[in-house]
Design a protein around this motif. Structure first.
Motif, PDB file in Angstrom:
ATOM      1  N   ASN A  69       0.816  -1.222   0.000  1.00 55.15           N
ATOM      2  CA  ASN A  69       0.000   0.000   0.000  1.00 55.15           C
ATOM      3  C   ASN A  69       0.850   1.273   0.000  1.00 55.15           C
ATOM      4  O   ASN A  69       0.604   2.202   0.764  1.00 55.15           O
ATOM      5  CB  ASN A  69      -0.963   0.011   1.186  1.00 55.15           C
ATOM      6  CG  ASN A  69      -2.037  -1.044   1.057  1.00 55.15           C
ATOM      7  OD1 ASN A  69      -2.561  -1.272  -0.032  1.00 55.15           O
ATOM      8  ND2 ASN A  69      -2.359  -1.701   2.150  1.00 55.15           N
ATOM      9  N   GLY A  70       1.865   1.311  -0.852  1.00 54.05           N
ATOM     10  CA  GLY A  70       2.688   2.503  -0.991  1.00 54.05           C
ATOM     11  C   GLY A  70       3.749   2.664   0.087  1.00 54.05           C
ATOM     12  O   GLY A  70       4.460   3.668   0.105  1.00 54.05           O
ATOM     13  N   PRO A  99       4.690   7.312  -6.212  1.00 51.32           N
ATOM     14  CA  PRO A  99       5.567   8.498  -6.177  1.00 51.32           C
ATOM     15  C   PRO A  99       5.787   9.109  -4.790  1.00 51.32           C
ATOM     16  O   PRO A  99       6.799   9.763  -4.573  1.00 51.32           O
ATOM     17  CB  PRO A  99       4.857   9.488  -7.103  1.00 51.32           C
ATOM     18  CG  PRO A  99       4.021   8.637  -7.999  1.00 51.32           C
ATOM     19  CD  PRO A  99       3.604   7.458  -7.180  1.00 51.32           C
ATOM     20  N   THR A 100       4.864   8.900  -3.873  1.00 44.93           N
ATOM     21  CA  THR A 100       5.040   9.437  -2.522  1.00 44.93           C
ATOM     22  C   THR A 100       5.248   8.287  -1.528  1.00 44.93           C
ATOM     23  O   THR A 100       4.762   8.328  -0.398  1.00 44.93           O
ATOM     24  CB  THR A 100       3.849  10.314  -2.099  1.00 44.93           C
ATOM     25  OG1 THR A 100       2.654   9.524  -2.172  1.00 44.93           O
ATOM     26  CG2 THR A 100       3.716  11.534  -2.988  1.00 44.93           C
ATOM     27  N   MET A 101       6.000   7.295  -1.963  1.00 43.57           N
ATOM     28  CA  MET A 101       6.251   6.114  -1.150  1.00 43.57           C
ATOM     29  C   MET A 101       6.850   6.500   0.200  1.00 43.57           C
ATOM     30  O   MET A 101       7.623   7.448   0.306  1.00 43.57           O
ATOM     31  CB  MET A 101       7.207   5.191  -1.912  1.00 43.57           C
ATOM     32  CG  MET A 101       7.427   3.850  -1.277  1.00 43.57           C
ATOM     33  SD  MET A 101       8.208   2.660  -2.421  1.00 43.57           S
ATOM     34  CE  MET A 101       9.756   3.472  -2.815  1.00 43.57           C
ATOM     35  N   THR A 102       6.478   5.741   1.219  1.00 44.43           N
ATOM     36  CA  THR A 102       7.022   5.904   2.555  1.00 44.43           C
ATOM     37  C   THR A 102       7.835   4.670   2.919  1.00 44.43           C
ATOM     38  O   THR A 102       7.698   3.608   2.305  1.00 44.43           O
ATOM     39  CB  THR A 102       5.895   6.094   3.592  1.00 44.43           C
ATOM     40  OG1 THR A 102       5.030   4.948   3.555  1.00 44.43           O
ATOM     41  CG2 THR A 102       5.097   7.366   3.314  1.00 44.43           C
ATOM     42  N   PHE A 121      14.147  10.925  -0.041  1.00 43.61           N
ATOM     43  CA  PHE A 121      13.219  10.747   1.077  1.00 43.61           C
ATOM     44  C   PHE A 121      13.516  11.791   2.147  1.00 43.61           C
ATOM     45  O   PHE A 121      14.668  12.166   2.364  1.00 43.61           O
ATOM     46  CB  PHE A 121      13.354   9.339   1.676  1.00 43.61           C
ATOM     47  CG  PHE A 121      12.748   8.253   0.833  1.00 43.61           C
ATOM     48  CD1 PHE A 121      11.499   7.738   1.125  1.00 43.61           C
ATOM     49  CD2 PHE A 121      13.446   7.747  -0.259  1.00 43.61           C
ATOM     50  CE1 PHE A 121      10.953   6.728   0.349  1.00 43.61           C
ATOM     51  CE2 PHE A 121      12.907   6.741  -1.040  1.00 43.61           C
ATOM     52  CZ  PHE A 121      11.652   6.228  -0.739  1.00 43.61           C
ATOM     53  N   LYS A 122      12.457  12.240   2.797  1.00 44.38           N
ATOM     54  CA  LYS A 122      12.574  13.220   3.877  1.00 44.38           C
ATOM     55  C   LYS A 122      12.042  12.598   5.168  1.00 44.38           C
ATOM     56  O   LYS A 122      11.068  11.835   5.151  1.00 44.38           O
ATOM     57  CB  LYS A 122      11.753  14.485   3.568  1.00 44.38           C
ATOM     58  CG  LYS A 122      12.096  15.143   2.241  1.00 44.38           C
ATOM     59  CD  LYS A 122      13.450  15.789   2.268  1.00 44.38           C
ATOM     60  CE  LYS A 122      13.730  16.506   0.959  1.00 44.38           C
ATOM     61  NZ  LYS A 122      15.101  16.470   0.564  1.00 44.38           N
ATOM     62  N   ARG A 123      12.671  12.969   6.264  1.00 44.12           N
ATOM     63  CA  ARG A 123      12.219  12.471   7.566  1.00 44.12           C
ATOM     64  C   ARG A 123      10.872  13.077   7.921  1.00 44.12           C
ATOM     65  O   ARG A 123      10.670  14.285   7.804  1.00 44.12           O
ATOM     66  CB  ARG A 123      13.242  12.822   8.640  1.00 44.12           C
ATOM     67  CG  ARG A 123      14.567  12.121   8.453  1.00 44.12           C
ATOM     68  CD  ARG A 123      15.580  12.578   9.483  1.00 44.12           C
ATOM     69  NE  ARG A 123      16.903  12.079   9.158  1.00 44.12           N
ATOM     70  CZ  ARG A 123      17.698  11.468  10.016  1.00 44.12           C
ATOM     71  NH1 ARG A 123      17.308  11.303  11.274  1.00 44.12           N
ATOM     72  NH2 ARG A 123      18.882  11.040   9.649  1.00 44.12           N
ATOM     73  N   HIS A 143       8.943   9.942   0.436  1.00 43.55           N
ATOM     74  CA  HIS A 143       9.606  10.510  -0.733  1.00 43.55           C
ATOM     75  C   HIS A 143       8.928  11.805  -1.141  1.00 43.55           C
ATOM     76  O   HIS A 143       7.702  11.924  -1.118  1.00 43.55           O
ATOM     77  CB  HIS A 143       9.593   9.532  -1.911  1.00 43.55           C
ATOM     78  CG  HIS A 143      10.513   9.984  -3.003  1.00 43.55           C
ATOM     79  ND1 HIS A 143      10.090  10.742  -4.064  1.00 43.55           N
ATOM     80  CD2 HIS A 143      11.844   9.813  -3.156  1.00 43.55           C
ATOM     81  CE1 HIS A 143      11.130  11.003  -4.826  1.00 43.55           C
ATOM     82  NE2 HIS A 143      12.200  10.451  -4.308  1.00 43.55           N
ATOM     83  N   SER A 144       9.753  12.730  -1.514  1.00 45.86           N
ATOM     84  CA  SER A 144       9.265  14.030  -1.986  1.00 45.86           C
ATOM     85  C   SER A 144       9.862  14.284  -3.349  1.00 45.86           C
ATOM     86  O   SER A 144      11.084  14.178  -3.523  1.00 45.86           O
ATOM     87  CB  SER A 144       9.680  15.125  -1.011  1.00 45.86           C
ATOM     88  OG  SER A 144       9.415  16.390  -1.574  1.00 45.86           O
TER      89      SER A 144
END
Length: 146
Positions: A69-70, A99-102, A121-123, A143-144
């Motif tokens: 689920n991403g 695209p906005t995977m965590t 990726f950003k914290r 991810h950004s």
């Protein structure tokens, strides 16, 4: 040449081998008891989930990624292949799908934290315990594209 493909049941044993060797190479912070307990869980879990595999020209798996689920639940690379771009190729594949995977990464695994940050990726947070309640803090990342 590396190709990314979906896993098949026959790949399960190799995925566990990759996991074991990668963890032994990068997770020296795990206690022996926790390493053994996690191994039992992984051996039960990995064969049951759909993985993305990076395979060589002979279709031999070199790395794998699991996305649910991403959320990237797992990314492990055979230590013999670290630094060759295989992990980055799998992450880019995952980002093409999500695209906005965590993801979450063990805070004690500084190389992995740096890898994900270099991948964009950003914290977004931190947890003092891992997903099973063990004392291995997690860094939460997203991810950004910016």
């Amino acid at each position: 040449m590396t190709t990314i493909r979906s896993s098949r049941p026959v790949d399960a044993e190799r995925a566990v081998e990759i996991w074991r060797s990668a963890v032994d190479a990068t997770h020296d912070f795990l206690s022996p008891q926790d390493r053994s307990a996690i191994d039992v869980m992984v051996c039960d879990f990995l064969p049951k989930v759909p993985l993305w595999l990076a395979v060589d020209a002979n279709d031999y798996p070199l790395a794998f990624m699991f996305i649910d689920n991403g959320h990237m639940e797992a990314l492990f690379v055979d230590p013999a292949c670290r630094g060759t771009g295989i992990g980055a190729a799998l992450v880019r594949h995952g980002l093409a799908l999500h695209p906005t995977m965590t993801t979450d990464v063990n805070e004690q695994n500084g190389q992995a934290v740096g890898f994900y940050e270099r991948m964009g990726f950003k914290r977004t947070g931190r947890s003092p315990l891992d997903g099973q309640g063990r004392p291995y803090p997690l860094v939460h990342l997203k991810h950004s594209n910016q």
